[in-house]
Scaffold this active site. Structure first.
Site, PDB file in Angstrom:
ATOM      1  CB  CYS A 193      -0.766  -0.018   1.468  1.00 59.86           C
ATOM      2  SG  CYS A 193      -2.057  -1.442   1.604  1.00 59.86           S
ATOM      3  CB  CYS A 201      -3.226   2.813   2.397  1.00 56.57           C
ATOM      4  SG  CYS A 201      -4.869   1.574   2.015  1.00 56.57           S
ATOM      5  CB  CYS A 237      -3.792  -1.702  -1.552  1.00 57.88           C
ATOM      6  SG  CYS A 237      -5.198  -1.290  -0.455  1.00 57.88           S
ATOM      7  CB  CYS A 264      -4.249   3.169  -1.280  1.00 57.12           C
ATOM      8  SG  CYS A 264      -3.003   1.580  -1.123  1.00 57.12           S
TER       9      CYS A 264
END
Length: 352
Positions: free
Chosen positions: A41, A45, A72, A75
């Site tokens: 991420c 995030c 992810c 994000c």
């Protein structure tokens, strides 16, 4: 997944990076991955914060993916990096008449000069300064081929003086000689029979400009004359070593670029997109293949399949830029500038 510490991770201050994760810092340029979820991420995030002992840090999305983590979905870390790259790319293209310093690009990307340099080269296959030079060179080629005067072509391409254009040497020969089909240029060459047909290499005093395959020695020489119809071409026994190195690179996997660049500069003349494609081709492991659509996707444009195919077809340095490693979506060998059967032989030799 591979959780071994990667060399790039040693460049990250882990404590500072962890503080950015805890603060969900939107300006942070590093990425973090979580061992228990297998996801990486951005620090900003909004997902639940992981335990510190389960976190690994990376400089780029590609580093995290190489270690086995997936992006992810919340994000979208790859998109964040793509936006920064797009801003940098547009800024470079809007300022072709000057050298753009890395600290300026860092401010635009919201990252450090070192990170923007590494990020850009990783994505584009060229440093920011190389990208600008390639843009100017491509524009200069187009201007000259369209019939513009050398002086007009130089300034229209973004060079702020004729001396800068000659110093940059974007064509492998002076602009005037390029416009005249290599008129007045001296190109040495060497040929040799190989298991893949006759091979020819050509070089000016600035470096390698041609590496091709043909059915006969005469046909090999003709490929060079067709590319530079007004140049003076002549045999050069010192280039035989290059032919041998090219064969060794196929048979034994030796790094051909080391041998070639020790003899002089490597001159990959093309548009920015072509340079990116050719760099991507060099990243394909020996003996493996990629489809045109896979290569386009790797370059960030799934709709560029035809453009990728055209870049492969215009490759001027066989083997060193291994366009023989690109196949059709079905796995068929499709076309090859130097013959499909020769393409098959090259792949069989690499895999053998």
């Amino acid at each position: 997944m591979n959780t071994t510490l990667q060399p790039a991770q040693t460049l990250i201050d882990a404590e500072s990076a962890w503080s950015q994760v805890m603060a969900r810092d939107p300006q942070a340029t590093i990425f973090y991955a979580v061992l228990t979820t297998g996801v990486f991420c951005r620090p900003a995030c909004t997902s639940r914060r992981p335990l510190r002992e389960n976190v690994r840090f990376f400089i780029s999305p590609s580093d995290a993916q190489a270690a086995g983590f997936r992006p992810c979905l919340r994000c979208k870390p790859q998109a964040a990096r793509s936006n920064a790259l797009e801003r940098v790319r547009k800024h470079l293209e809007a300022n072709l008449d000057r050298r753009v310093p890395l600290d300026e690009l860092g401010r635009i990307a919201g990252t450090s000069p070192f990170t923007v340099q590494r990020m850009f080269k990783q994505a584009m296959g060229a440093s920011p300064s190389q990208y600008q030079r390639a843009l100017r060179a491509g524009s200069l080629r187009s201007e000259l081929k369209s019939g513009a005067s050398v002086t007009d072509a130089i300034y229209n391409a973004g060079f702020n003086s004729s001396s800068r254009a000659y110093e940059a040497d974007p064509l492998g020969m002076t602009p005037a000689k390029f416009a005249a089909g290599g008129r007045g240029e001296h190109i040495g060459y060497a040929t040799a029979a190989s298991p893949f047909g006759w091979m020819i290499v050509g070089a000016t005093d600035r470096g390698l400009c041609w590496l091709a395959l043909a059915e006969s020695e005469a046909a090999a020489e003709q490929t060079l004359r067709d590319e530079f119809p007004a140049a003076e071409v002549h045999p050069d026994a010192s280039l035989v070593e290059m032919v041998g190195a090219a064969l060794d690179s196929v048979r034994e996997g030796r790094d051909l670029s080391q041998t070639l660049t020790s003899k002089g500069a490597l001159d990959l003349r093309g548009t920015v997109f072509q340079l990116r494609v050719w760099q991507a081709l060099r990243d394909i492991p020996r003996g493996q293949t990629r489809s045109y659509s896979q290569l386009a996707a790797d370059l960030g444009d799934a709709n560029a399949t035809r453009a990728v195919a055209r870049a492969c077809a215009t490759n001027r340095v066989a083997i060193l830029v291994p366009c023989h490693r690109v196949v059709g979506a079905s796995g068929s060998l499709t076309g090859y500038r130097w013959g499909v059967e020769r393409k098959r032989q090259l792949l069989d030799s690499e895999r053998g």
